[in-house]
Design a protein around this motif. Structure first.
Motif, PDB file in Angstrom:
ATOM      1  N   LEU A 104      15.054 -10.461  -1.047  1.00  0.00           N
ATOM      2  CA  LEU A 104      13.861 -10.448  -1.767  1.00  0.00           C
ATOM      3  C   LEU A 104      15.206 -11.113  -3.285  1.00  0.00           C
ATOM      4  CD1 LEU A 104      12.628  -7.137  -2.158  1.00  0.00           C
ATOM      5  CD2 LEU A 104      11.154  -9.041  -1.405  1.00  0.00           C
ATOM      6  N   LYS A 105      16.503 -10.827  -3.313  1.00  0.00           N
ATOM      7  CA  LYS A 105      17.389 -11.813  -4.485  1.00  0.00           C
ATOM      8  C   LYS A 105      16.997 -13.045  -3.326  1.00  0.00           C
ATOM      9  CE  LYS A 105      20.486  -8.319  -4.456  1.00  0.00           C
ATOM     10  NZ  LYS A 105      22.042  -7.453  -4.070  1.00  0.00           N
ATOM     11  N   LYS A 106      17.589 -14.113  -2.336  1.00  0.00           N
ATOM     12  CA  LYS A 106      17.181 -15.334  -2.534  1.00  0.00           C
ATOM     13  C   LYS A 106      16.234 -15.735  -2.148  1.00  0.00           C
ATOM     14  CE  LYS A 106      18.767 -16.965   1.594  1.00  0.00           C
ATOM     15  NZ  LYS A 106      19.711 -16.875   3.042  1.00  0.00           N
ATOM     16  N   GLY A 107      14.472 -14.756  -2.535  1.00  0.00           N
ATOM     17  CA  GLY A 107      13.754 -14.878  -2.782  1.00  0.00           C
ATOM     18  C   GLY A 107      12.870 -15.135  -0.908  1.00  0.00           C
ATOM     19  N   PRO A 132      12.910  -0.136   4.183  1.00  0.00           N
ATOM     20  CA  PRO A 132      11.503  -1.221   3.454  1.00  0.00           C
ATOM     21  C   PRO A 132       9.877  -0.315   4.100  1.00  0.00           C
ATOM     22  CG  PRO A 132      12.627  -2.105   5.072  1.00  0.00           C
ATOM     23  CD  PRO A 132      13.307  -1.229   4.689  1.00  0.00           C
ATOM     24  N   TYR A 133      10.003   0.711   5.219  1.00  0.00           N
ATOM     25  CA  TYR A 133       9.274   0.964   5.671  1.00  0.00           C
ATOM     26  C   TYR A 133       9.005   2.438   5.540  1.00  0.00           C
ATOM     27  CZ  TYR A 133       9.499  -3.417   8.910  1.00  0.00           C
ATOM     28  OH  TYR A 133       9.020  -4.829   8.925  1.00  0.00           O
ATOM     29  N   GLU A 134      10.010   3.100   4.898  1.00  0.00           N
ATOM     30  CA  GLU A 134       9.578   4.228   3.446  1.00  0.00           C
ATOM     31  C   GLU A 134       8.110   3.986   2.877  1.00  0.00           C
ATOM     32  OE1 GLU A 134       9.403   8.723   4.210  1.00  0.00           O
ATOM     33  OE2 GLU A 134      10.830   6.620   6.123  1.00  0.00           O
ATOM     34  N   LEU A 135       7.215   4.991   2.770  1.00  0.00           N
ATOM     35  CA  LEU A 135       6.310   5.285   1.544  1.00  0.00           C
ATOM     36  C   LEU A 135       6.948   6.124   0.158  1.00  0.00           C
ATOM     37  CD1 LEU A 135       2.473   5.784   3.495  1.00  0.00           C
ATOM     38  CD2 LEU A 135       3.493   3.882   2.704  1.00  0.00           C
ATOM     39  N   THR A 136       6.497   4.873  -0.580  1.00  0.00           N
ATOM     40  CA  THR A 136       7.244   6.070  -1.891  1.00  0.00           C
ATOM     41  C   THR A 136       6.217   7.534  -1.698  1.00  0.00           C
ATOM     42  OG1 THR A 136       5.933   4.897  -3.377  1.00  0.00           O
ATOM     43  CG2 THR A 136       7.866   4.429  -3.163  1.00  0.00           C
ATOM     44  N   PRO A 137       6.366   8.584  -2.928  1.00  0.00           N
ATOM     45  CA  PRO A 137       5.909   9.917  -3.036  1.00  0.00           C
ATOM     46  C   PRO A 137       4.684   9.396  -3.103  1.00  0.00           C
ATOM     47  CG  PRO A 137       8.272  10.401  -3.587  1.00  0.00           C
ATOM     48  CD  PRO A 137       7.781   8.802  -3.469  1.00  0.00           C
ATOM     49  N   GLU A 138       4.504   8.572  -4.216  1.00  0.00           N
ATOM     50  CA  GLU A 138       3.039   8.150  -4.942  1.00  0.00           C
ATOM     51  C   GLU A 138       2.554   7.279  -4.421  1.00  0.00           C
ATOM     52  OE1 GLU A 138       6.389   8.380  -7.718  1.00  0.00           O
ATOM     53  OE2 GLU A 138       6.405   7.866  -6.327  1.00  0.00           O
ATOM     54  N   GLU A 139       3.567   6.971  -2.811  1.00  0.00           N
ATOM     55  CA  GLU A 139       1.508   6.263  -1.885  1.00  0.00           C
ATOM     56  C   GLU A 139       1.579   6.571  -1.422  1.00  0.00           C
ATOM     57  OE1 GLU A 139       3.977   1.784  -1.390  1.00  0.00           O
ATOM     58  OE2 GLU A 139       4.684   3.579  -0.529  1.00  0.00           O
ATOM     59  N   ASP A 142       7.433  -8.820  15.759  1.00  0.00           N
ATOM     60  CA  ASP A 142       7.431  -9.482  15.471  1.00  0.00           C
ATOM     61  C   ASP A 142       6.340  -9.787  14.280  1.00  0.00           C
ATOM     62  OD1 ASP A 142       5.038  -9.829  17.040  1.00  0.00           O
ATOM     63  OD2 ASP A 142       4.444 -11.941  16.886  1.00  0.00           O
ATOM     64  N   ARG A 143       6.037  -8.435  14.088  1.00  0.00           N
ATOM     65  CA  ARG A 143       4.992  -8.192  12.452  1.00  0.00           C
ATOM     66  C   ARG A 143       5.214  -7.251  12.080  1.00  0.00           C
ATOM     67  NH1 ARG A 143       2.017 -12.079  11.565  1.00  0.00           N
ATOM     68  NH2 ARG A 143       4.254 -13.026  12.712  1.00  0.00           N
ATOM     69  N   MET A 144       6.604  -6.471  12.148  1.00  0.00           N
ATOM     70  CA  MET A 144       7.851  -6.257  10.988  1.00  0.00           C
ATOM     71  C   MET A 144       8.085  -7.054  10.555  1.00  0.00           C
ATOM     72  SD  MET A 144       9.253  -2.816  13.766  1.00  0.00           S
ATOM     73  CE  MET A 144       9.577  -2.138  11.816  1.00  0.00           C
ATOM     74  N   LEU A 145       7.469  -7.305   9.237  1.00  0.00           N
ATOM     75  CA  LEU A 145       8.955  -8.565   8.869  1.00  0.00           C
ATOM     76  C   LEU A 145       8.914  -8.174   7.051  1.00  0.00           C
ATOM     77  CD1 LEU A 145       5.761 -11.683   9.352  1.00  0.00           C
ATOM     78  CD2 LEU A 145       8.060 -11.046  10.110  1.00  0.00           C
ATOM     79  N   LEU A 146       8.993  -6.632   6.725  1.00  0.00           N
ATOM     80  CA  LEU A 146       9.438  -6.145   5.631  1.00  0.00           C
ATOM     81  C   LEU A 146      11.111  -6.239   5.471  1.00  0.00           C
ATOM     82  CD1 LEU A 146       6.764  -3.019   4.532  1.00  0.00           C
ATOM     83  CD2 LEU A 146       6.940  -6.007   3.514  1.00  0.00           C
ATOM     84  N   LYS A 197      -3.181  -5.771  -4.129  1.00  0.00           N
ATOM     85  CA  LYS A 197      -1.287  -6.333  -3.644  1.00  0.00           C
ATOM     86  C   LYS A 197      -0.860  -4.460  -2.750  1.00  0.00           C
ATOM     87  CE  LYS A 197       2.879  -7.605  -5.447  1.00  0.00           C
ATOM     88  NZ  LYS A 197       3.524  -7.814  -5.858  1.00  0.00           N
ATOM     89  N   ALA A 198      -1.272  -3.420  -3.481  1.00  0.00           N
ATOM     90  CA  ALA A 198      -0.518  -1.747  -3.575  1.00  0.00           C
ATOM     91  C   ALA A 198      -1.345  -2.027  -2.121  1.00  0.00           C
ATOM     92  CB  ALA A 198      -1.744  -1.439  -4.615  1.00  0.00           C
ATOM     93  N   ILE A 199      -2.446  -2.017  -1.938  1.00  0.00           N
ATOM     94  CA  ILE A 199      -2.441  -1.735  -0.044  1.00  0.00           C
ATOM     95  C   ILE A 199      -2.194  -2.019   0.092  1.00  0.00           C
ATOM     96  CG2 ILE A 199      -5.357  -2.439  -0.292  1.00  0.00           C
ATOM     97  CD1 ILE A 199      -4.279   1.116   0.379  1.00  0.00           C
ATOM     98  N   THR A 200      -1.562  -3.298   0.110  1.00  0.00           N
ATOM     99  CA  THR A 200      -1.624  -4.539   1.561  1.00  0.00           C
ATOM    100  C   THR A 200       0.080  -4.218   1.982  1.00  0.00           C
ATOM    101  OG1 THR A 200      -2.770  -6.683   0.625  1.00  0.00           O
ATOM    102  CG2 THR A 200      -0.778  -7.177   1.613  1.00  0.00           C
ATOM    103  N   VAL A 201       0.756  -3.559   0.641  1.00  0.00           N
ATOM    104  CA  VAL A 201       1.966  -3.262   1.207  1.00  0.00           C
ATOM    105  C   VAL A 201       1.617  -1.996   1.517  1.00  0.00           C
ATOM    106  CG1 VAL A 201       4.220  -2.284  -0.241  1.00  0.00           C
ATOM    107  CG2 VAL A 201       3.305  -5.131  -1.245  1.00  0.00           C
ATOM    108  N   ILE A 202       1.618  -0.620   1.476  1.00  0.00           N
ATOM    109  CA  ILE A 202       1.077   0.367   1.870  1.00  0.00           C
ATOM    110  C   ILE A 202       0.948   0.152   3.563  1.00  0.00           C
ATOM    111  CG2 ILE A 202      -0.009   2.406   2.660  1.00  0.00           C
ATOM    112  CD1 ILE A 202      -0.075   2.569  -1.189  1.00  0.00           C
ATOM    113  N   GLN A 203      -0.062  -0.577   3.560  1.00  0.00           N
ATOM    114  CA  GLN A 203      -0.575  -1.458   5.117  1.00  0.00           C
ATOM    115  C   GLN A 203       0.381  -1.770   6.088  1.00  0.00           C
ATOM    116  OE1 GLN A 203      -3.128  -4.004   5.998  1.00  0.00           O
ATOM    117  NE2 GLN A 203      -1.725  -4.825   7.346  1.00  0.00           N
ATOM    118  N   PHE A 204       1.576  -2.720   5.166  1.00  0.00           N
ATOM    119  CA  PHE A 204       2.884  -3.383   6.232  1.00  0.00           C
ATOM    120  C   PHE A 204       3.648  -2.171   6.614  1.00  0.00           C
ATOM    121  CE2 PHE A 204       1.956  -7.458   3.818  1.00  0.00           C
ATOM    122  CZ  PHE A 204       0.501  -8.128   5.333  1.00  0.00           C
ATOM    123  N   LYS A 205       3.795  -1.134   5.458  1.00  0.00           N
ATOM    124  CA  LYS A 205       4.653   0.508   5.896  1.00  0.00           C
ATOM    125  C   LYS A 205       4.299   0.803   6.644  1.00  0.00           C
ATOM    126  CE  LYS A 205       6.832   0.827   1.059  1.00  0.00           C
ATOM    127  NZ  LYS A 205       6.907   1.724   0.144  1.00  0.00           N
TER     128      LYS A 205
END
Length: 655
Positions: free
Chosen positions: A343-346, A370-377, A334-338, A310-318
């Motif tokens: 997330l509130k409505k789900g 949503p496409y910004e990596l966190t410092p940890e990522e 159309d591939r930019m979906l983040l 899951k961690a690398i999947t989220v990084i990939q989309f970013k």
């Protein structure tokens, strides 16, 4: 005669300094042109399935069995022929098995003698297509003299009988019989297949691509047509972060992260630490590892692998989202979906339609950016990229892919590629814009390969970045020849349960390739005469269970992906197609799944293969009918000019 011609002939004269040398080479080359065409072997979409790959390589898709049948016919029984075949496929294992059964020394020596005599006959049969010079060069150093004498000798002639038999007796007395048998077995395999074509997708899904690559690097003659999964690994090795993330996600999905560590020395600890810190608690079943109980996966790693997945999947989309923004001309918004998630409505909006998400836990995604990596990522990405760049074995394998590989290959009148030639519904070649210019057909393949090489080799930062981006384009873009689908619905498959969103419509090519005018058009685009030429195609598994045939357009186009990968076998119903092209024509074989080495060798239960297509030529093909033949004819023409120059006094012979 022009000055330029004289200059060239003077250079050629350094190699052939007189009439005798020149005439001898002309005789030699003309003779070679009349030898039977050597055998080619085609495989595709191996996907890391090493045992299946090794078995197909060992038996040459049934070609070795046919050699044994040709040589012995009814003079050997079926069990003896099966034992001999299995010995050639797995000599060390089979010899140990037989030595364990035969305890009597005299009986063992008799077995050695009989086996060596039989192998000599098969080896002679397999090598009959080649010149003595080529055969000599292929002989193993330790046994070169012995094997040459045994293959050239005449035990049926009284003057040579004692000499011939003593060679074999001496080999047995000195304890070298098993090594000689192994040498003969490998020679039979070497001579049965002269050249190997791998039509892509060596990597991903199966657990042992590194072992396949090691074997390919030892092969005497091979070419590779890059598949989309190979491109991912090439991109990762080049430093492309989007390619690296996709490759890591695939590895996590199929339980192969440990292979990256063990085989390539990729340090996975940074990703594991991020996954444990950011994704506490149970992870959605979407990220469960896709393995069966037969795959040897250690399920104690399942939970942490799912978190890393899951961690690398989220990084990939970013990182993909950022790259898509850099290249609006690629038409991939159309591939930019983040940024389409609420997330509130789900929910998430895909092509204007709102769908419920099956997972809303994304602690590293900032809804405002949503496409910004966190410092940890970012730290994980930097460490992983550095690890890929410094992996000596990975870099060695990828350099081999670049050296022996290409996006397509024209070889002996056949066109080989993985994927498709992108087409419109009307049968015209799709025009694709890349860096300000438009390309289609063969030109599209050529420019993509040009940039793919720059992505790995270029020292110019701008060229290298363009090349890295193109490597990812080749993997994922709808206009890529090795992808050939309207979209890659990765996000939808992970986070939306509605299967209608999972569809990945194929390029029009796959709806048109049964039409002869379309196949002929493609062949002409690649400078091939449609009469007698074929397209050999990998990438899309043939669904045999649904009655689909690998032979398209009356055999002009052959799709030979039948499910080497275990992940595809429930869908295809078989375990892959392979193709043999010898002097008599094309033989397409379908293979059943490989179960185990023990069942195959010890019980002599070879995986079942059956012939799907056997296309024989009217006249047996010779070397003259091949690409090598064209080169040899050019050489003969040049040598004849040199010969004339000697005889007319333009050039002076040297002693």
């Amino acid at each position: 005669m022009k000055n330029a011609d004289v200059k060239y002939l003077k250079v050629l004269a350094t190699q052939y300094p007189n009439i005798a040398a020149c005439a001898t080479e002309i005789v030699n080359l003309n003779a070679i042109l009349n030898l039977p065409k050597p055998t080619e072997h085609f495989i595709t979409d191996v996907h890391g399935e090493y045992e299946q790959f090794r078995h197909i390589m060992s038996n040459a898709s049934g070609a070795i069995e046919r050699k044994i049948e040709d040589e012995f016919g009814n003079s050997l029984g079926i069990p003896e022929k099966r034992t001999l075949a299995m010995l050639i496929y797995y000599p060390e294992v089979k010899i140990r098995q037989i030595e364990g059964k035969i305890k009597n020394k005299e009986n063992m020596e008799d077995w050695y003698k009989v086996t060596i005599f039989r192998l000599i006959r098969v080896c002679k049969n397999a090598s009959s297509k080649y010149t003595r010079s080529k055969v000599r060069k292929a002989l193993p150093k330790d046994f070169a003299y012995i094997i040459e004498e045994l293959m050239a000798g005449r035990p049926d002639v009284a003057d040579q009988e004692a000499y011939y038999n003593e060679i074999i007796n001496s080999v047995i007395r000195t304890g070298r019989a098993s090594q000689l048998i192994c040498a003969f077995c490998y020679l039979v395999r070497r001579f049965t297949v002269d050249h190997l074509h791998v039509l892509g997708d060596i990597f991903d899904r199966g657990p042992y691509p590194h072992m396949i690559m090691d074997d390919l690097m030892k092969h005497h003659s091979v070419d590779i047509q890059w598949g989309n999964h190979d491109i991912l690994w090439m991109g990762a090795a080049a430093g492309s972060v989007p390619c690296m993330c996709n490759m890591l996600r695939n590895s996590a999905r199929y339980g192969n992260l440990s292979i990256l560590e063990d085989a390539y020395g990729i340090n996975m600890i940074p990703l594991m630490r991020l996954a444990m810190e950011c994704y506490e608690g149970p992870v959605s079943k979407t990220f469960d590892v896709r393995v069966t109980d037969d795959d040897g996966y250690d399920r104690s790693f399942a939970e942490i692998d799912a978190k890393m997945h899951k961690a690398i999947t989220v990084i990939q989309f970013k990182v993909e989202g950022k790259l898509i923004r850099e290249h609006p001309e690629w038409d991939m918004e159309d591939r930019m979906l983040l940024d389409k998630m609420d997330l509130k409505k789900g929910t998430v909006k895909v092509e204007g339609v709102e769908y419920p998400l099956n997972d809303t836990f994304f602690p590293t995604i900032d809804p405002e950016n949503p496409y910004e990596l966190t410092p940890e990522e970012q730290d994980v990405v930097d460490r992983l990229r550095n690890s890929f760049l410094q992996s000596e074995r990975l870099q060695r394998h990828v350099r081999f892919l670049y050296t022996k590989g290409s996006l397509y290959k024209v070889y002996n009148g056949n066109l080989l590629y993985h994927g498709c030639v992108p087409m419109n519904e009307d049968g015209s070649f799709m025009e694709v814009a890349l860096y300000g210019k438009t390309y289609s057909g063969k030109a599209l393949y050529d420019i993509l390969e040009h940039y793919a090489r720059k992505g790995y080799y270029s020292l110019d930062p701008v060229d290298k970045k363009r090349g890295e981006d193109i490597l990812w384009f080749i993997w994922k873009n709808k206009n890529s020849p090795v992808f050939g689908k309207q979209k890659m619905a990765t996000f939808e498959r992970y986070f939306i349960d509605d299967k209608a969103t999972h569809e990945e419509p194929k390029n029009a090519y796959y709806r048109l390739y049964e039409r002869e005018e379309i196949v002929d058009k493609i062949l002409r685009e690649f400078d091939l005469d449609p009469k007698g030429a074929h397209i050999i195609n990998g990438h899309v598994p043939v669904e045999v269970r649904k009655g689909e045939s690998p032979s398209k357009c009356r055999g002009k186009l052959l799709v030979i992906d039948g499910g080497f990968s275990r992940a595809y076998q429930p869908k295809t119903g078989i375990a892959g197609y392979t193709l043999i092209y010898n002097s008599y024509g094309l033989i397409l074989a379908a293979h059943e799944p490989f179960e185990s080495l023990e069942k195959t060798v010890l019980n002599e239960t070879c995986i079942h293969s059956h012939i799907v297509m056997d296309e024989n030529v009217v006249k047996r093909k010779t070397v003259a009918d091949t690409d090598t033949g064209r080169v040899l004819r050019d050489q003969i023409e040049e040598l004849e000019e040199l010969l004339e120059a000697y005889r007319s006094g333009i050039l002076v012979e040297k002693a």
